[in-house]
Each structure stands twice: as structure tokens, then as C-alpha cells.
Scaffold this active site. Structure first.
Site, PDB file in Angstrom:
ATOM      1  N   HIS A 196      -7.837  -5.677   1.231  1.00 53.84           N
ATOM      2  CA  HIS A 196      -6.641  -4.836   1.130  1.00 53.84           C
ATOM      3  C   HIS A 196      -5.469  -5.400   1.940  1.00 53.84           C
ATOM      4  O   HIS A 196      -4.312  -5.200   1.584  1.00 53.84           O
ATOM      5  CB  HIS A 196      -6.973  -3.421   1.608  1.00 53.84           C
ATOM      6  CG  HIS A 196      -5.918  -2.413   1.297  1.00 53.84           C
ATOM      7  ND1 HIS A 196      -5.618  -2.013   0.015  1.00 53.84           N
ATOM      8  CD2 HIS A 196      -5.072  -1.721   2.105  1.00 53.84           C
ATOM      9  CE1 HIS A 196      -4.651  -1.114   0.038  1.00 53.84           C
ATOM     10  NE2 HIS A 196      -4.295  -0.928   1.294  1.00 53.84           N
ATOM     11  N   SER A 246       0.840  -1.195   0.000  1.00 56.08           N
ATOM     12  CA  SER A 246       0.000   0.000   0.000  1.00 56.08           C
ATOM     13  C   SER A 246       0.884   1.258   0.000  1.00 56.08           C
ATOM     14  O   SER A 246       1.668   1.462  -0.917  1.00 56.08           O
ATOM     15  CB  SER A 246      -0.940  -0.050   1.212  1.00 56.08           C
ATOM     16  OG  SER A 246      -1.995   0.861   1.083  1.00 56.08           O
TER      17      SER A 246
END
Length: 265
Positions: A237, A101
Site C-alpha cells: 500500500h 490513499s
């Protein structure tokens, strides 16, 4: 036979966290944390990963043993600091980057800085759960400064990656919020134009969860003249928190570096 040294003190421990030094390792894997994250999660990879790899996890200012330092507010400043810490340990061995990320962007800018200033590139760059840096589809980052504590808690629950019992812990949340705010501010200020030509020459692999909301990971192919691959694993995620996914990632990285080293050397 693999030689490993476990130690509380690490080489250049201010910025790099290496829990398992492996003098005989062929490669060094440098891991970059997600927003609000520390170095411990990835540093622990070094204890279980193949003996060919020595793992160093980046420790950002304002957290863990650097908690008394002010937070960084610029991704280029972070990259410069990381490069300074890396130079003594990457001159003698091939190295690769892995970022998750927010960490994917730090890894990318660090790689650019290394190439532009020192003519060095990672053997392979592994990015995870991150839109291309120049993508118009990069997720809109909420203004943490305008969210209440309850809204931040809800956001963490929806986004994943943080155990529910920790999110509900008031002391943990008080520690977590400043970290998140600092990193989110960096992400919001980070703007990168689509390159007119490839900026790097090594292969890039992008990992992503099958249920992740991140879009336009394909845009990473604009960054390099090397090969580009996407690997989708089950999860959201923070799919990499699943043990099976984590094992797959670590094994895949080892195989990629073995193959890349044959081409490189």
C-alpha cells in the site's frame, strides 16, 4: 535557467506547504496526504522534482503548524478550505492533483468543488492506492476508537508506511493515534454514489502497488470523460516509499503534464 526560492515561510502556509518556490515553473502540483499523514513528505518532492513543477502539499488541521486547530470531520469541509487556499496560486498556471490513499478522495472532492463553483479543473489527476470513491469494494476501515493501542500498532505494522522504530515509540504513537482516528472517521462517513455521467473531463492516472489489497481501482474511469490509466509498481500500500517508485512517479507526472498541456493549450 530554473529559479528556485527555498524558504521556511510559504505562500498561504496555513493550508499549503511549499518548501521550494519556483516562479518560473510551468505547472503546480498539489499533493494530498494519506490518513494520519502530514504535508512534509510530499512538500519535499519540490526540492528534487523537475524544475517545471512547483509542489504544494496540503496541510490538514490538527497537525504540524496547525496542531492547535481542531481536526476536520468532513471531507467536503476540507475540500472547501483547500480550494480557498488554492485559488490565489492556480489562476495563473496549469495545475495537477496527486493524492495517496485517503488523499485521493480529498483530491477528487476538491476537484469537484473547483469545477462546480469556479469552472476550473486540474490538468491531470493522479490517484494512488485508492478504490474508486463509489466502489462497493472499498476496504472496510477498522473502528480505531474500539482498538487498543497494541492493536493500532499491529495495524500500522501490517498496513505499512510507518517505520517500525516509530511505531514502537510511545510518544510518536500518542501523537499518531488522534490523527488516524480523525481521518479514519472521515473515511467511514464518506459515501459517494456511482455517477450516472462523467463528473470531470480531464485525464486520471491511478498508481498502485503490486501487493496492495486495494480493489476496483478501475472504477475511477467512471469519474471522468478523459483518459484513464493504471500503473502498477512493485510494493504494498505504501509502495511510493521506495525511492525507485517515487522517482518513477515524479518523472511520470512531469511527462504527463507536458503532454496534457499540449492538448489543453
Amino acid at each position: 535557467m530554473e529559479t528556485a526560492v527555498y524558504a521556511k515561510s510559504t505562500r498561504n502556509e496555513k493550508v499549503l506547504n511549499c518548501l521550494c518556490q519556483k516562479p518560473d515553473a510551468l505547472f503546480k502540483l498539489i499533493c494530498f496526504p494519506w490518513a494520519g499523514g502530514g504535508s512534509t513528505h510530499f512538500a519535499k518532492w519540490g526540492r528534487k522534482i523537475n524544475g517545471l513543477l512547483e509542489v504544494h502539499a496540503v496541510r490538514l488541521a490538527g497537525r504540524e503548524t496547525r496542531f492547535e486547530e481542531p481536526f476536520s470531520n468532513d471531507i467536503y469541509q476540507i475540500a472547501e478550505e483547500v480550494v480557498t487556499a488554492l485559488l490565489p496560486i492556480i489562476r495563473d498556471k496549469a495545475f495537477a492533483f496527486f493524492g495517496h490513499s485517503f488523499g485521493s478522495y480529498i483530491a477528487f472532492i476538491t476537484a469537484l468543488h473547483l469545477k462546480e463553483k469556479y469552472k476550473m479543473e486540474p490538468l491531470h489527476i493522479f490517484v494512488s492506492s485508492a478504490s474508486a470513491p463509489h466502489s462497493e469494494f472499498r476496504p472496510q476501515v477498522p473502528d480505531i476508537n474500539k482498538l487498543s493501542e497494541e492493536q493500532i500498532r499491529d495495524h500500522l505494522l501490517i498496513f505499512g508506511g510507518t517505520p517500525k522504530h516509530l511505531i514502537e515509540d510511545q510518544d510518536f504513537l500518542k501523537q499518531c493515534i488522534p490523527l488516524l482516528k480523525a481521518d479514519v472517521d472521515i473515511v467511514k462517513k464518506f459515501i459517494f454514489d456511482k455517477p450516472s455521467k462523467a463528473l470531470l473531463s480531464r485525464d486520471i492516472t491511478c498508481f498502485i502497488g503490486s501487493e496492495d489489497v486495494v480493489k476496483d481501482i478501475e472504477g475511477w474511469k467512471d469519474i471522468t470523460s478523459g483518459k484513464f490509466d493504471v500503473l502498477k509498481l512493485p510494493g504494498d500500500h505504501f509502495y511510493l516509499m521506495e525511492p525507485n517508485n517515487e522517482d518513477f512517479i515524479k518523472n511520470y507526472i512531469v511527462k504527463c503534464l507536458e503532454l496534457s498541456s499540449l492538448d489543453y493549450f
